[in-house]
Design an enzyme around this catalytic site. Structure first.
Site, PDB file in Angstrom:
ATOM      1  N   ASP A 400      45.885  52.893  -6.815  1.00  0.00           N
ATOM      2  CA  ASP A 400      46.591  53.425  -5.650  1.00  0.00           C
ATOM      3  C   ASP A 400      45.780  54.443  -4.870  1.00  0.00           C
ATOM      4  O   ASP A 400      46.169  54.823  -3.763  1.00  0.00           O
ATOM      5  CB  ASP A 400      47.914  54.062  -6.082  1.00  0.00           C
ATOM      6  N   HIS A 427      34.651  65.885   2.506  1.00  0.00           N
ATOM      7  CA  HIS A 427      34.220  66.880   1.530  1.00  0.00           C
ATOM      8  C   HIS A 427      32.913  66.466   0.862  1.00  0.00           C
ATOM      9  O   HIS A 427      31.982  67.272   0.717  1.00  0.00           O
ATOM     10  CB  HIS A 427      35.342  67.047   0.501  1.00  0.00           C
ATOM     11  N   ASN A 525      39.070  77.568  -8.005  1.00  0.00           N
ATOM     12  CA  ASN A 525      39.539  78.378  -6.883  1.00  0.00           C
ATOM     13  C   ASN A 525      40.858  79.084  -7.178  1.00  0.00           C
ATOM     14  O   ASN A 525      41.611  79.403  -6.262  1.00  0.00           O
ATOM     15  CB  ASN A 525      39.728  77.493  -5.637  1.00  0.00           C
ATOM     16  N   SER A 611      33.567  74.445  -4.558  1.00  0.00           N
ATOM     17  CA  SER A 611      32.983  73.136  -4.240  1.00  0.00           C
ATOM     18  C   SER A 611      31.664  73.305  -3.502  1.00  0.00           C
ATOM     19  O   SER A 611      30.756  72.475  -3.630  1.00  0.00           O
ATOM     20  CB  SER A 611      33.939  72.325  -3.364  1.00  0.00           C
TER      21      SER A 611
END
Length: 923
Positions: A400, A427, A525, A611
């Site tokens: 999915d 990203h 984070n 990231s």
């Protein structure tokens, strides 16, 4: 009443299953029998007594004017000492976990229960600059949190408001450093609601930037329904099948994910005959019960197929764009320009393969391989090279989460447009640009601008939420093992997280490390010390974030997940993001989405997050690896980690602010120092600890720390060369229970226990274990932080009701409810005339008086451990000495083992109607 093995049957008692009370302790010593250490006395024909105590977690407090207390006092505030003004502010310790209630107005719930108006709560606490405040808000009615207008002020400074106090699952605020320290003994905290209500809240005061954090809701991580990952000690998939998995009617084997690891599915043909009521209503809970059953039947490690997410902010569009010279502040901070001067002959990462496992890469033609972002095109691995690999794939997104034009894994890692009008996330393009954007006179330049980029697409789109940047851990494991098998991949960058500790993921990481691949991951984070995976996995280099000033970024995690720090930016402090590759729409201000693919073109954006920090380390490693190859002294993953631990790749001085071993690990990445270390060719013999830092409570006992020796020598052994320094409130031994002394061999495992009676009278006990080793004067330092307990007499979690719930679903009237008695910081309870049988024991509060016990934001306890309930057996003698612990905090997923989905509390019955009101209503 029948006495039966609930665990073996795979069935859950009807009275608890709808509330999600799974038998997490089954198979590990379930209830029953008389050898459980409990005290049993005499009984009679009318039944026996069952009694015990409920302890309160350290630093727990309750709002002085909550709705259930108002109801208990005849629906009046008259006899209650409220905290609704500065003058009546309720004193709190630091740290503290506080459960409370607010409502702008009075009214009634749908069930007729009333609730009072209480629009302000005031507290006072000795907060210091840099301390953190965490807030979670839970509406007591069906209204959305977005309809609640709540604000938090400390003194005259508003820390959140205008809806920001209810954004996300946990809102984190920091006390401004500008607040005068001399006022720290009289800070007033005001929580006010001016729209909406009633609500429950949990307020957490945490020292040292968030050492303590509390999640007042059950962990409900996203997972792939009806899927699981199986690992065993058997060495091959063929052997796994031979062991009987392929013949198990409850398992459909989908694929091998690598060594000893299978991705399996619950067959569609399997019926829900054995499912509990809650599982039938929630497919996630059905998946958990299926996994629990597989564990019992196979003896294998069976884990949910959880979902990983990216760890960055949304792109900022209101900051100055290129060619602002400050767009390269991150490279200047870590001295990349100086490092490049040392790579002029070798090339900046030439030929080094960097696997960026992320959302894929930008392409204006996402249905075909190629036409990458202008800054990346020259460095992306060519299609023919991918096809030469054992597994000819770069796109691993499946099921999915896969929304591209080619269903299932394939060779094309281009980022597809997110369905609908949602912004598509690039990203992975941004991360890849930090590593290896080409120096082509325009745009940006990556750290290793001649490296070869392998853009593994492992994050897709959650079709249920429309959220971009999510992917199944099975796809991630598959990709890690695929990259490990390639000789042309040298480092794996994982700018993602959100996972619990998983044996299957650790196995894949170990495989990559064994194949010589460095694994780098975003450190998290969350702004606190809770471990973030995969960064906290053994052998992974976890990277925290600093902002432009060199301070820890407000969101950056620390502790076990962070081995060093690198620039990550902080969009909340101006033009402080990391600038790199993204997508633009030609001649438009629109964000790239499915409706404007024809206009997609190479663009740029500011992002912030760990990231962004991680690829700085991957890029620097590519520079080092290339130099090592040229000089004939390879920079292997273990050599890199040894140099990092030895401090040769980092700085702990300027521009890094306020270096702390717990927060910053080895320090701030220094590309110039790292390249010089590669040129030097050294490989120091050092010791790595996992975890490298420990956050413990006062009851911690027998905590394990693994030690790994990193050395270029095969099977190195080290001796302890001096006095081992240990805080006097800590006991340290090897795995066998023996102390550590000079001249003995360094053990491979340590065991730690806290001596609570020796803890200092302070907010925290900060200690350092120092173990000198080897003949070069090195020492292993392991920071240990313990929350010093408060006086138990001061603890209070609010009025508690206790349920003794019949494990039999016959509804024969055996269940009971009592109100607990509270005195001197703990609760006592006693049930009379209890019939023999099996029972669950739970307790909790109803702060908002909505008729539901133990919802998120309310105190809750299960016997013997919350999150791992266990049956108790009542026989023909009275039972005393039952003990459990209540808290507004819910256990973490690591503490529970498996998640609990759909638990929304228990309906509160009258004392005489527990069977009818609990068992019947919860079926």
């Amino acid at each position: 009443m029948t006495n039966r093995n609930v665990c073996a049957s795979g069935k859950l008692i009807a009275g608890l299953v709808a509330a999600g009370l799974l038998l997490a302790g089954c198979g590990g010593g379930g209830g029953g029998g008389s050898d459980d250490g409990l005290s049993r006395g005499d009984g009679d024909d009318s039944g026996v007594d069952v009694s015990g105590i409920i302890n309160v977690v350290s630093h727990t407090r309750v709002d002085r004017d909550y709705a259930d207390l108002w109801r208990d006092k005849s629906s009046s505030w008259a006899t209650i000492v409220r905290n609704n003004s500065v003058e009546t502010a309720q004193s709190l310790p630091v740290p503290a976990i506080v459960g409370g209630y607010l409502s702008e107005y009075s009214g009634s719930y749908d069930n007729g229960r009333a609730y009072p108006a209480d629009d302000k709560d005031y507290y006072s606490a000795a907060l210091q600059p840099g301390d953190s405040i965490f807030l979670q808000v839970f509406p007591a009615t069906g209204e959305s949190p977005e309809d609640v207008n709540l604000s938090v002020m400390v003194g005259d400074q508003e820390l959140c408001g205008d809806g920001a106090c209810i954004e996300g699952e946990v809102v984190r605020m920091s006390l401004p450093q500008t607040m005068a320290e001399e006022d720290s003994d009289k800070r007033t905290i005001r929580l006010a609601i001016s729209g909406g209500g009633p609500v429950r809240y949990v307020l957490t005061l945490a020292p040292l930037g968030g050492v303590l954090s509390a999640d007042a809701s059950w962990p409900e991580p996203e997972m792939a329904v009806n899927e699981a990952i199986i690992t065993t000690d058997v060495g091959s998939v063929q052997a796994l099948s031979a062991a009987g998995l392929s013949q198990n009617p409850d398992i459909e084997i989908l694929r091998s994910l690598g060594p000893r690891t299978l991705h399996v599915r619950r067959p569609v043909s399997v019926t829900a005959q054995s499912l509990s009521a809650s599982a039938k209503d929630d497919p996630r809970q059905a998946t958990v019960e299926w996994i629990r059953k597989l564990r019992a039947e196979t003896g294998a490690t069976v884990e949910p197929n959880y979902v990983a997410t990216l760890l960055a902010t949304d792109p900022a569009d209101d900051l100055p764009g290129f060619p602002d010279s400050d767009n390269s502040w991150n490279l200047k901070m870590i001295k990349v320009n100086e490092a490049w001067l040392l790579t002029t002959t070798s090339g900046a990462g030439t030929g080094v393969g960097v696997a960026v496992m992320d959302t894929g890469l930008f392409s204006p033609t996402p249905d075909s391989y190629g036409s990458w972002h202008d800054d990346l095109e020259a460095n992306v691995v060519v299609k023919s090279a991918v096809e030469q690999g054992e597994l000819k794939l770069l796109d691993f997104v499946s099921g999915d989460y896969d929304v591209d034009s080619n269903s299932g894994p394939d060779i094309n890692p281009a980022t597809p447009p997110t369905p609908g009008s949602s912004m598509t996330s690039f990203h992975g393009t941004h991360v890849a640009g930090i590593v290896g954007a080409r120096d082509n006179t325009f745009g940006t330049v990556g750290i290793a601008d001649e490296a070869t980029l392998f853009p593994y697409r492992v994050l897709g789109v959650n079709r249920d939420t429309g959220e971009d940047g999510s992917g199944k851990v099975s796809d991630l494991i598959d990709a890690i093992n695929a990259a490990a098998a390639r000789n042309d991949v040298d480092v794996i960058n994982l700018s993602l997280g959100g996972l619990p500790v998983l044996d299957s993921l650790q196995l894949a990481i170990d495989n990559a490390l064994d194949k010589g691949k460095l694994v780098v991951a975003a450190g998290g984070n969350s702004g606190n010390a809770l471990p973030v995976y995969p960064a906290a996995n053994r052998g992974v280099v976890g990277v925290g974030a600093v902002n432009r000033s060199g301070a820890r970024a407000s969101y950056s995690s620390f502790g076990q997940s962070v081995d060093l720090v690198a620039p990550g930016g902080d969009l909340g402090t101006g033009a402080d993001g990391i600038y790199n590759a993204w997508c633009d729409v030609a001649n438009s201000d629109e964000l790239c989405n499915a409706s404007n693919v024809d206009g997609w073109t190479s663009g740029y954006a500011y992002l912030a997050g760990t990231s962004m920090s991680a690829p700085h380390v991957s890029g620097v490693y590519a520079l080092m690896h290339r130099l090592g190859e040229q000089n004939g002294v390879p920079v292997t993953q273990d050599r890199f980690r040894a140099l990092m631990i030895d401090g040769q790749l980092t700085t702990i001085g300027e521009p890094l602010q306020n270096y702390d071993l717990v927060v910053h690990g080895a320090g701030l990445l220094n590309a110039n120092a790292a390249v010089m270390a590669a040129l030097d060719g050294g490989f120091p013999t050092v010791v790595s600890a996992h975890p490298r830092v420990l956050f413990l409570d006062e009851n911690a006992s027998d905590v394990s720390v693994e030690l790994e020796v990193l050395s270029e020598m095969p099977s190195p052994s080290l001796d302890i060369t001096g006095v081992v320094e240990v805080p006097d409130w800590l006991n340290l031994t090897d795995a066998g229970g023996d102390g550590l002394t000079a001249n003995q061999a360094l053990p491979s495992e340590l065991r730690l226990s806290v001596n609570s009676k020796a803890l200092p009278d302070d907010r925290l006990a900060n200690g350092l274990i120092t173990i000198p080793y080897g003949n070069e004067g090195r020492a292993l330092d392991i920071p240990v932080i313990v929350l010093v307990p408060d006086d138990p007499v001061d603890r209070d979690a609010g009025r508690h009701m206790v349920f003794l719930i019949d494990a039999d679903d016959s509804g024969d009237g055996s269940s009971q409810r009592v109100d607990a008695s509270f005195q001197s910081g703990r609760y006592t309870f006693s049930f009379k005339n209890v019939e023999p049988g099996e029972y669950f024991l739970v307790s909790g509060t109803d702060l908002d008086n909505n008729g539901k016990l133990a919802e998120s934001g309310e105190a809750y306890a299960e016997y013997p451990i919350t999150g791992s309930p266990r049956l108790i057996t009542v026989e023909d003698r009275s039972l005393s000495g039952l003990e459990m612990t209540t808290s507004f905090r819910r256990p973490t997923l690591s503490e529970m083992g498996l998640p609990r989905y759909g638990f929304e509390g228990y309906p509160v019955p009258e004392r005489s109607n527990v069977d009818q009101s609990v068992n019947k209503q919860l079926k």
